[in-house]
Design an enzyme around this catalytic site. Structure first.
Site, PDB file in Angstrom:
ATOM      1  N   ALA A   1     -71.124 106.709 -49.739  1.00 42.94           N
ATOM      2  CA  ALA A   1     -71.761 106.862 -48.426  1.00 42.94           C
ATOM      3  C   ALA A   1     -73.119 107.546 -48.506  1.00 42.94           C
ATOM      4  O   ALA A   1     -73.709 107.861 -47.479  1.00 42.94           O
ATOM      5  CB  ALA A   1     -70.832 107.636 -47.494  1.00 42.94           C
TER       6      ALA A   1
ATOM      7  N   ARG B   1     -71.549 110.658 -55.440  1.00 42.96           N
ATOM      8  CA  ARG B   1     -71.763 111.645 -56.514  1.00 42.96           C
ATOM      9  C   ARG B   1     -72.888 112.603 -56.179  1.00 42.96           C
ATOM     10  O   ARG B   1     -73.039 113.626 -56.818  1.00 42.96           O
ATOM     11  CB  ARG B   1     -72.085 110.921 -57.833  1.00 42.96           C
ATOM     12  CG  ARG B   1     -70.930 110.131 -58.411  1.00 42.96           C
ATOM     13  CD  ARG B   1     -71.411 109.159 -59.465  1.00 42.96           C
ATOM     14  NE  ARG B   1     -72.386 108.237 -58.896  1.00 42.96           N
ATOM     15  CZ  ARG B   1     -73.051 107.315 -59.578  1.00 42.96           C
ATOM     16  NH1 ARG B   1     -72.848 107.201 -60.871  1.00 42.96           N
ATOM     17  NH2 ARG B   1     -73.917 106.517 -58.988  1.00 42.96           N
ATOM     18  N   ARG B   2     -73.732 112.265 -55.190  1.00 40.75           N
ATOM     19  CA  ARG B   2     -74.894 113.122 -54.890  1.00 40.75           C
ATOM     20  C   ARG B   2     -74.565 114.033 -53.709  1.00 40.75           C
ATOM     21  O   ARG B   2     -74.687 113.647 -52.549  1.00 40.75           O
ATOM     22  CB  ARG B   2     -76.121 112.245 -54.610  1.00 40.75           C
ATOM     23  CG  ARG B   2     -76.640 111.591 -55.884  1.00 40.75           C
ATOM     24  CD  ARG B   2     -77.697 110.556 -55.620  1.00 40.75           C
ATOM     25  NE  ARG B   2     -77.171 109.333 -55.052  1.00 40.75           N
ATOM     26  CZ  ARG B   2     -77.901 108.245 -54.790  1.00 40.75           C
ATOM     27  NH1 ARG B   2     -79.185 108.237 -55.061  1.00 40.75           N
ATOM     28  NH2 ARG B   2     -77.338 107.168 -54.271  1.00 40.75           N
TER      29      ARG B   2
ATOM     30  N   ASN C   1     -66.524 100.877 -50.865  1.00 41.74           N
ATOM     31  CA  ASN C   1     -67.907 100.375 -50.932  1.00 41.74           C
ATOM     32  C   ASN C   1     -68.632 100.801 -52.208  1.00 41.74           C
ATOM     33  O   ASN C   1     -69.529 100.093 -52.676  1.00 41.74           O
ATOM     34  CB  ASN C   1     -68.653 100.901 -49.684  1.00 41.74           C
ATOM     35  CG  ASN C   1     -70.147 100.774 -49.803  1.00 41.74           C
ATOM     36  OD1 ASN C   1     -70.701  99.684 -49.679  1.00 41.74           O
ATOM     37  ND2 ASN C   1     -70.823 101.901 -50.067  1.00 41.74           N
TER      38      ASN C   1
ATOM     39  N   SER D   1     -68.969  90.615 -52.826  1.00 36.96           N
ATOM     40  CA  SER D   1     -70.353  90.121 -52.884  1.00 36.96           C
ATOM     41  C   SER D   1     -70.323  88.601 -52.940  1.00 36.96           C
ATOM     42  O   SER D   1     -69.323  88.006 -53.365  1.00 36.96           O
ATOM     43  CB  SER D   1     -71.026  90.639 -54.157  1.00 36.96           C
ATOM     44  OG  SER D   1     -72.274  90.004 -54.364  1.00 36.96           O
TER      45      SER D   1
ATOM     46  N   TYR E   1     -71.409  91.788 -63.726  1.00 37.71           N
ATOM     47  CA  TYR E   1     -71.435  92.178 -62.299  1.00 37.71           C
ATOM     48  C   TYR E   1     -70.653  91.141 -61.498  1.00 37.71           C
ATOM     49  O   TYR E   1     -69.800  91.494 -60.680  1.00 37.71           O
ATOM     50  CB  TYR E   1     -72.866  92.313 -61.768  1.00 37.71           C
ATOM     51  CG  TYR E   1     -72.881  92.649 -60.290  1.00 37.71           C
ATOM     52  CD1 TYR E   1     -72.407  93.878 -59.843  1.00 37.71           C
ATOM     53  CD2 TYR E   1     -73.330  91.726 -59.338  1.00 37.71           C
ATOM     54  CE1 TYR E   1     -72.379  94.189 -58.492  1.00 37.71           C
ATOM     55  CE2 TYR E   1     -73.309  92.032 -57.979  1.00 37.71           C
ATOM     56  CZ  TYR E   1     -72.831  93.259 -57.569  1.00 37.71           C
ATOM     57  OH  TYR E   1     -72.785  93.565 -56.216  1.00 37.71           O
TER      58      TYR E   1
ATOM     59  N   GLY F   1     -74.606  88.859 -49.099  1.00 36.55           N
ATOM     60  CA  GLY F   1     -75.690  88.357 -49.938  1.00 36.55           C
ATOM     61  C   GLY F   1     -76.738  89.456 -50.060  1.00 36.55           C
ATOM     62  O   GLY F   1     -76.395  90.647 -49.999  1.00 36.55           O
TER      63      GLY F   1
HETATM   64  P1  NDP Z   1     -76.693 101.495 -52.947  1.00 36.85           P
HETATM   65  O1  NDP Z   1     -77.113 101.700 -54.365  1.00 36.85           O
HETATM   66  O2  NDP Z   1     -77.668 101.773 -51.873  1.00 36.85           O
HETATM   67  O3  NDP Z   1     -75.357 102.345 -52.666  1.00 36.85           O
HETATM   68  C1  NDP Z   1     -74.318 102.428 -53.614  1.00 36.85           C
HETATM   69  C2  NDP Z   1     -73.396 103.586 -53.247  1.00 36.85           C
HETATM   70  O4  NDP Z   1     -72.326 103.618 -54.218  1.00 36.85           O
HETATM   71  C3  NDP Z   1     -74.101 104.928 -53.308  1.00 36.85           C
HETATM   72  O5  NDP Z   1     -73.692 105.707 -52.212  1.00 36.85           O
HETATM   73  C4  NDP Z   1     -73.599 105.541 -54.603  1.00 36.85           C
HETATM   74  O6  NDP Z   1     -73.492 106.944 -54.449  1.00 36.85           O
HETATM   75  C5  NDP Z   1     -72.184 104.930 -54.708  1.00 36.85           C
HETATM   76  N1  NDP Z   1     -71.704 104.926 -56.087  1.00 36.85           N
HETATM   77  C6  NDP Z   1     -72.179 104.190 -57.126  1.00 36.85           C
HETATM   78  N2  NDP Z   1     -71.500 104.499 -58.233  1.00 36.85           N
HETATM   79  C7  NDP Z   1     -70.584 105.437 -57.907  1.00 36.85           C
HETATM   80  C8  NDP Z   1     -69.598 106.146 -58.621  1.00 36.85           C
HETATM   81  N3  NDP Z   1     -69.393 105.961 -59.923  1.00 36.85           N
HETATM   82  N4  NDP Z   1     -68.828 107.042 -57.959  1.00 36.85           N
HETATM   83  C9  NDP Z   1     -69.017 107.259 -56.646  1.00 36.85           C
HETATM   84  N5  NDP Z   1     -69.917 106.606 -55.900  1.00 36.85           N
HETATM   85  C10 NDP Z   1     -70.704 105.716 -56.526  1.00 36.85           C
HETATM   86  O7  NDP Z   1     -76.195  99.984 -52.878  1.00 36.85           O
HETATM   87  P2  NDP Z   1     -75.485  99.131 -51.707  1.00 36.85           P
HETATM   88  O8  NDP Z   1     -75.336  99.915 -50.479  1.00 36.85           O
HETATM   89  O9  NDP Z   1     -76.188  97.850 -51.655  1.00 36.85           O
HETATM   90  O10 NDP Z   1     -74.068  98.872 -52.394  1.00 36.85           O
HETATM   91  C11 NDP Z   1     -72.829  99.105 -51.761  1.00 36.85           C
HETATM   92  C12 NDP Z   1     -71.839  98.047 -52.200  1.00 36.85           C
HETATM   93  O11 NDP Z   1     -72.281  96.789 -51.723  1.00 36.85           O
HETATM   94  C13 NDP Z   1     -71.678  97.898 -53.712  1.00 36.85           C
HETATM   95  O12 NDP Z   1     -70.320  97.708 -54.005  1.00 36.85           O
HETATM   96  C14 NDP Z   1     -72.480  96.638 -54.027  1.00 36.85           C
HETATM   97  O13 NDP Z   1     -72.013  95.988 -55.177  1.00 36.85           O
HETATM   98  C15 NDP Z   1     -72.212  95.836 -52.781  1.00 36.85           C
HETATM   99  N6  NDP Z   1     -73.145  94.744 -52.498  1.00 36.85           N
HETATM  100  C16 NDP Z   1     -74.481  95.007 -52.300  1.00 36.85           C
HETATM  101  C17 NDP Z   1     -75.338  93.956 -52.020  1.00 36.85           C
HETATM  102  C18 NDP Z   1     -76.789  94.145 -51.850  1.00 36.85           C
HETATM  103  O14 NDP Z   1     -77.540  93.142 -51.873  1.00 36.85           O
HETATM  104  N7  NDP Z   1     -77.290  95.351 -51.626  1.00 36.85           N
HETATM  105  C19 NDP Z   1     -74.836  92.587 -51.876  1.00 36.85           C
HETATM  106  C20 NDP Z   1     -73.428  92.449 -52.136  1.00 36.85           C
HETATM  107  C21 NDP Z   1     -72.624  93.495 -52.398  1.00 36.85           C
HETATM  108  P3  NDP Z   1     -73.889 108.052 -55.553  1.00 36.85           P
HETATM  109  O15 NDP Z   1     -74.998 107.463 -56.376  1.00 36.85           O
HETATM  110  O16 NDP Z   1     -74.258 109.232 -54.742  1.00 36.85           O
HETATM  111  O17 NDP Z   1     -72.626 108.240 -56.313  1.00 36.85           O
HETATM  112  C1  8X3 Z   2     -75.386  91.783 -54.729  1.00 34.97           C
HETATM  113  C2  8X3 Z   2     -75.950  90.435 -54.410  1.00 34.97           C
HETATM  114  O1  8X3 Z   2     -76.800  88.243 -55.430  1.00 34.97           O
HETATM  115  O2  8X3 Z   2     -77.732  90.310 -56.299  1.00 34.97           O
HETATM  116  O3  8X3 Z   2     -74.019  91.723 -54.919  1.00 34.97           O
HETATM  117  O4  8X3 Z   2     -75.509  89.666 -56.862  1.00 34.97           O
HETATM  118  S1  8X3 Z   2     -76.507  89.648 -55.829  1.00 34.97           S
END
Ligand code: NDP
Ligand code: 8X3
Length: 253
Positions: free
Chosen positions: A10, A34-35, A87, A140, A153, A184
């Protein structure tokens, strides 16, 4: 009493937008990442803005024993979780199978697959105990179609798709809903993380079309989470209007 949503990851992007959307609609929140500095700021903002109660938990979802310890000792008032949004996730690198690093593969699989499993394994029994609950897994389009240099991935998100389907079957008799959301291209920190801090490569991903915003995805997640008890959205695949599948984009001239 407010409902409770637990949102992993989050601190940024889709998870952070979900936190705002659920808080604005009278949910109390358990937020993880983690932050810790970011978690503290988000907690204080949402409490001030919406009056929601916010519990922040700082841990790495890859750490099986941390996940177990944190959720097995969570205060009683926070155990009645209505919605779990799995998420937290990431992609690292966009290289061919031959060139990509095994360490990056491990991190993606441990975060996107194992992390989701560890958290769910602690929370689903609480939902069963309270006779209600909804697990929302963030997959995704990369979990629907494989693309070149997407290898592990994509594999991790195919796993999220399969896990969501099998959870839905196994939890059927408990009345627990399971929804998979498959976005997407959404402009978040995702591509900066994928390209390891290279902002120009990250910016290039979203050039020439209007990507989704994290708020667009949060709206769909919130919609799915707030339907009548007898209605369960199994999955949603959501792309920008200028994207179809993983490969096809209609970019501006
Ligand atoms: P962001 O990088 O903005 O957010 C990712 C979040 O995941 C951060 O809050 C991060 O928090 C947390 N996170 C990552 N690794 C860990 C860990 N090991 N432990 C705890 N928390 C973790 O990316 P998105 O919001 O885009 O990504 C959210 C989800 O959506 C992911 O699962 C991603 O694969 C998926 N997704 C994203 C798409 C896109 O185009 N953006 C498309 C499809 C799917 P912190 O670093 O503080 O731990
Ligand atoms: C994130 C979207 O198309 O970069 O899941 O894999 S893509």
């Amino acid at each position: 009493m407010n409902k409770i949503a637990l949102i992993t990851g989050a601190t940024s992007g889709i998870g952070k937008s979900c936190a705002e959307k659920f808080a604005a609609n009278k949910y109390d929140l358990i937020l993880t990442g983690r932050r810790n500095d970011r978690l503290e700021i988000i907690k204080s903002d949402l409490e001030k803005k919406y009056g929601s109660k916010v519990l922040i938990l700082c841990f790495d979802v890859q750490d099986k024993s941390a996940v177990k310890n944190i959720f097995s000792t969570i205060a009683e008032e926070w155990q009645n979780i209505d919605v779990l949004v799995n998420n937290a996730g990431l992609s690292l690198g966009r290289d061919s199978f031959l060139d990509s690093s095994i360490e990056d593969w491990d991190t993606m699989l441990q975060t996107n697959v194992n992390g989701l499993l560890y958290v769910s394994k602690e929370i689903v029994p609480l939902m069963i105990k309270h006779n209600k609950g909804h697990v929302i897994n963030i997959g995704s389009v990369a979990g629907k179609e494989v693309y070149e240099n997407g290898n592990i991935y994509c594999a991790s998100k195919f796993a999220v798709d399969a896990i969501s389907k099998s959870m839905r079957i196994d939890l059927l008799k408990y009345g627990i809903k399971v929804t998979a959301i498959h976005p997407g291209a959404a402009e978040t920190e995702f591509s900066v993380v994928r390209y390891k801090g290279d902002q120009s490569k990250a910016d290039a991903v979203y050039k020439g079309f209007q990507p989704l915003s994290p708020d667009d995805i949060a709206d769909s997640i919130f919609y799915a989470a707030n339907l009548p008890k007898h209605v369960c959205i199994n999955e949603m695949v959501i792309t920008p209007t200028q994207q179809a599948g993983v490969y096809y984009f209609h970019k501006n001239e």
